[in-house]
Design an enzyme around this catalytic site. Structure first.
Site, PDB file in Angstrom:
ATOM      1  N   ARG A 220      37.285  50.659  42.353  1.00 37.12           N
ATOM      2  CA  ARG A 220      37.290  52.112  42.185  1.00 37.12           C
ATOM      3  C   ARG A 220      38.466  52.478  41.281  1.00 37.12           C
ATOM      4  NH1 ARG A 220      32.780  52.137  43.392  1.00 37.12           N
ATOM      5  NH2 ARG A 220      31.749  53.158  45.127  1.00 37.12           N
TER       6      ARG A 220
ATOM      7  N   GLU B 276      36.472  59.101  35.971  1.00 41.49           N
ATOM      8  CA  GLU B 276      35.172  58.739  35.376  1.00 41.49           C
ATOM      9  C   GLU B 276      34.081  59.778  35.632  1.00 41.49           C
ATOM     10  OE1 GLU B 276      34.510  54.987  37.589  1.00 41.49           O
ATOM     11  OE2 GLU B 276      32.694  55.893  38.395  1.00 41.49           O
TER      12      GLU B 276
ATOM     13  N   HIS C  10      31.074  51.688  34.631  1.00 40.15           N
ATOM     14  CA  HIS C  10      30.590  51.518  36.012  1.00 40.15           C
ATOM     15  C   HIS C  10      29.197  50.864  36.017  1.00 40.15           C
ATOM     16  CE1 HIS C  10      31.535  53.173  40.245  1.00 40.15           C
ATOM     17  NE2 HIS C  10      30.751  52.097  40.343  1.00 40.15           N
TER      18      HIS C  10
HETATM   19  P1  NAD Z   1      33.763  44.929  51.490  1.00 38.54           P
HETATM   20  O1  NAD Z   1      33.891  46.026  52.502  1.00 38.54           O
HETATM   21  O2  NAD Z   1      32.846  43.793  51.786  1.00 38.54           O
HETATM   22  O3  NAD Z   1      35.204  44.306  51.171  1.00 38.54           O
HETATM   23  C1  NAD Z   1      36.346  45.090  51.005  1.00 38.54           C
HETATM   24  C2  NAD Z   1      37.525  44.245  51.486  1.00 38.54           C
HETATM   25  O4  NAD Z   1      38.711  44.977  51.226  1.00 38.54           O
HETATM   26  C3  NAD Z   1      37.487  43.949  52.992  1.00 38.54           C
HETATM   27  O5  NAD Z   1      37.657  42.567  53.208  1.00 38.54           O
HETATM   28  C4  NAD Z   1      38.654  44.748  53.544  1.00 38.54           C
HETATM   29  O6  NAD Z   1      39.290  44.130  54.662  1.00 38.54           O
HETATM   30  C5  NAD Z   1      39.577  44.771  52.344  1.00 38.54           C
HETATM   31  N1  NAD Z   1      40.598  45.818  52.400  1.00 38.54           N
HETATM   32  C6  NAD Z   1      40.542  47.021  53.019  1.00 38.54           C
HETATM   33  N2  NAD Z   1      41.705  47.671  52.840  1.00 38.54           N
HETATM   34  C7  NAD Z   1      42.485  46.852  52.093  1.00 38.54           C
HETATM   35  C8  NAD Z   1      43.809  46.967  51.588  1.00 38.54           C
HETATM   36  N3  NAD Z   1      44.551  48.047  51.817  1.00 38.54           N
HETATM   37  N4  NAD Z   1      44.297  45.936  50.860  1.00 38.54           N
HETATM   38  C9  NAD Z   1      43.554  44.836  50.630  1.00 38.54           C
HETATM   39  N5  NAD Z   1      42.304  44.658  51.099  1.00 38.54           N
HETATM   40  C10 NAD Z   1      41.789  45.675  51.822  1.00 38.54           C
HETATM   41  O7  NAD Z   1      33.377  45.646  50.128  1.00 38.54           O
HETATM   42  P2  NAD Z   1      32.690  44.989  48.856  1.00 38.54           P
HETATM   43  O8  NAD Z   1      31.216  45.079  48.971  1.00 38.54           O
HETATM   44  O9  NAD Z   1      33.332  43.675  48.576  1.00 38.54           O
HETATM   45  O10 NAD Z   1      33.139  46.042  47.741  1.00 38.54           O
HETATM   46  C11 NAD Z   1      34.481  46.176  47.303  1.00 38.54           C
HETATM   47  C12 NAD Z   1      34.629  47.429  46.486  1.00 38.54           C
HETATM   48  O11 NAD Z   1      33.856  47.276  45.273  1.00 38.54           O
HETATM   49  C13 NAD Z   1      34.001  48.658  47.167  1.00 38.54           C
HETATM   50  O12 NAD Z   1      34.964  49.327  47.939  1.00 38.54           O
HETATM   51  C14 NAD Z   1      33.513  49.517  46.029  1.00 38.54           C
HETATM   52  O13 NAD Z   1      34.493  50.516  45.792  1.00 38.54           O
HETATM   53  C15 NAD Z   1      33.478  48.561  44.834  1.00 38.54           C
HETATM   54  N6  NAD Z   1      32.158  48.450  44.221  1.00 38.54           N
HETATM   55  C16 NAD Z   1      32.059  48.631  42.868  1.00 38.54           C
HETATM   56  C17 NAD Z   1      30.830  48.511  42.229  1.00 38.54           C
HETATM   57  C18 NAD Z   1      30.674  48.678  40.727  1.00 38.54           C
HETATM   58  O14 NAD Z   1      29.549  48.808  40.241  1.00 38.54           O
HETATM   59  N7  NAD Z   1      31.747  48.649  39.958  1.00 38.54           N
HETATM   60  C19 NAD Z   1      29.699  48.223  42.994  1.00 38.54           C
HETATM   61  C20 NAD Z   1      29.834  48.025  44.371  1.00 38.54           C
HETATM   62  C21 NAD Z   1      31.064  48.139  44.976  1.00 38.54           C
END
Ligand code: NAD
Length: 331
Positions: free
Chosen positions: A234, A263, A295
Site C-alpha cells: 500500500r 494514487e 497498482h
Molecule cells: P497477509 O495478511 O497474508 O499478510 C500480511 C502480513 O503482514 C501478516 O503476516 C501480518 O502478520 C504482517 N504484519 C501485520 N502488521 C505488521 C507490521 N506492523 N510489521 C510487519 N508485518 C506486519 O496479506 P497478503 O495477502 O500477504 O497481502 C499483503 C499486502 O499486500 C496487503 O495488505 C495489501 O495491502 C497488499 N496487496 C497489494 C496488491 C496489489 O495489487 N499491489 C494486491 C493484493 C494485496
C-alpha cells in the site's frame, strides 16, 4: 441479490457478470468511484461491491446505510479504505477476498526487482532507438544478495520462496513470524537490523496506523547506500517525499512501486490526455532508477477469476444468512 458495483472497469464486468448470473444475483455496474458524492447511486441496493480506491468513510457509510445497503463486498484483500468502526455502528457487514492470487503480487514484486536491477525499462527504449550501448545498464547478481521482507503473510512468503530460488539471503520482520518461511531458512530479525543489512527491502505488510510511513527519512538513513526498495503493498507505507530526497542524494539507488500514497486520483484511469497536477508523483517519474506501475500487481486472469468467485460466494453467504468466512471483523 441486487448489487451496485462501483469503480467498474471492463474487466470487472467480464469476470463478475457470469459468476453473478450463475448464482442469481443482479449486478448493476457503475463506473464512478464510491464517494459521498456518488453514494446516491447505491440507494435501494442491499449490497455494494467496491475496490481499493473507493472511499468508505463515515459520511459515505452513513449515506449508503440510509439508502438501504447492508453489505459491503470488497473485491480486494486490503480494507484500509473502510472505516470499520463506523461500519459496525451502522450495522453494515464487510466482506473481502483475503487471497485471490498471492502469486500474482509476488511475481510482480520480483518483476520489479529484476527490471530495476537489469534496467530492462531503459534497455527496451534504447534498443528500439538503435542504441546498443551498455553504459548505465550495469546490474548485479541477485545470488547471495540480502533481501529484507517486511510482512511474511501470503504474499511475502511467496516472495521469499521465489527469491530463495535465486540464492538470496533472506531476512524478514513480521509481528507473527511464518513457520513456512522459517523452514525455508528465512531469518527473522528486528526491523532496524533488516533495514541496516538488506540490499533490497520489499514491503508486504498491511497499511495500518502503525505502518503508515514505515519507510521515512530516518529509516532511509539507516539503510545501506545503494539500497533497492520495493512496495507492492500500500502506497502510504512509504513517505514519498523522503524517498525522492533519498533518490536525489543517491542513498536509494532503486525504487519500485506498484502503489503510491496519493494514487486514488490517478490510478486505474487513462489520464494520458490530461496534465497531471501531482508534482510529487511527476518528480518520481523523472528518475531513471525508479519504476512505477499503476497498482497492477494483482492483475492476472487467475486473480480476477478468484476475485469474482469469492466475491459472489461472499454475497451468497450473506443473502442466505450463512456465516461468511471472509467477513472482516469490525470489532
Ligand atoms: P497477509 O495478511 O497474508 O499478510 C500480511 C502480513 O503482514 C501478516 O503476516 C501480518 O502478520 C504482517 N504484519 C501485520 N502488521 C505488521 C507490521 N506492523 N510489521 C510487519 N508485518 C506486519 O496479506 P497478503 O495477502 O500477504 O497481502 C499483503 C499486502 O499486500 C496487503 O495488505 C495489501 O495491502 C497488499 N496487496 C497489494 C496488491 C496489489 O495489487 N499491489 C494486491 C493484493 C494485496
Amino acid at each position: 441479490m441486487k448489487v451496485a458495483v462501483f469503480s467498474t472497469k471492463s474487466y470487472d464486468r467480464q469476470f463478475l457478470e457470469p459468476e453473478a448470473k450463475n448464482c442469481g444475483h443482479e449486478m448493476v455496474f457503475f463506473e464512478p468511484r464510491l464517494t459521498f458524492e456518488t453514494s446516491p447511486l447505491a440507494a435501494g441496493f442491499p449490497a455494494i461491491c467496491v475496490f481499493v480506491n473507493d472511499k468508505l468513510d463515515e459520511k459515505t457509510l452513513s449515506a449508503i446505510a440510509n439508502g438501504g445497503t447492508r453489505l459491503i463486498a470488497l473485491r480486494s484483500a486490503g480494507y484500509n479504505n473502510v472505516d470499520l468502526a463506523a461500519a459496525r455502528n451502522l450495522g453494515l457487514t464487510v466482506v473481502r477476498v483475503p487471497a485471490y492470487s498471492p502469486h500474482a503480487v509476488a511475481e510482480h514484486t520480483v518483476a520489479l526487482i529484476l527490471a530495476l536491477n537489469r534496467k530492462i525499462h531503459r534497455a527496451y527504449a534504447r534498443v528500439r532507438e538503435g542504441n546498443f550501448s551498455l553504459d548505465g545498464l550495469l546490474g548485479f547478481d541477485l545470488y547471495e544478495r540480502t533481501v529484507g521482507i517486511v510482512g511474511t503473510g501470503k504474499i511475502g512468503a511467496i516472495v521469499a520462496k521465489i527469491l530463495n530460488g535465486f540464492g538470496c539471503n533472506l531476512l524478514a520482520y513480521d509481528t507473527k513470524p511464518n513457520p513456512d518461511c522459517e523452514a525455508l531458512g528465512v531469518k527473522y530479525v528486528e526491523l532496524s537490523e533488516l533495514f541496516a543489512s538488506s540490499d533490497i527491502v520489499s514491503l508486504h505488510c498491511p497499511l495500518t496506523d502503525e505502518t503508515y510511513h514505515l519507510i521515512d527519512a530516518d529509516v532511509l538513513n539507516q539503510m545501506k547506500k545503494g539500497v533497492m526498495v520495493i512496495n507492492t503493498s500500500r502506497g502510504a507505507l512509504i513517505d514519498t517525499e523522503a524517498a525522492i530526497a533519498a533518490l536525489k542524494s543517491g542513498k536509494l539507488s532503486y525504487l519500485g512501486l506498484d502503489v503510491y500514497e496519493l494514487e486514488t486520483d490517478l490510478f486505474f484511469e487513462d489520464l494520458s490526455n490530461s496534465i497531471i497536477q501531482d508534482d510529487v508523483f511527476e518528480r518520481l517519474l523523472t528518475f531513471p532508477n525508479a519504476i512505477v506501475t499503476g497498482h497492477q500487481a494483482f492483475f492476472t486472469e487467475n486473480a480476477l477469476t478468484n476475485i469474482a468467485q469469492t466475491t459472489i460466494s461472499n454475497i451468497t453467504d450473506f443473502e442466505q444468512g450463512r456465516i461468511c468466512p471472509n467477513e472482516v471483523s469490525t470489532s
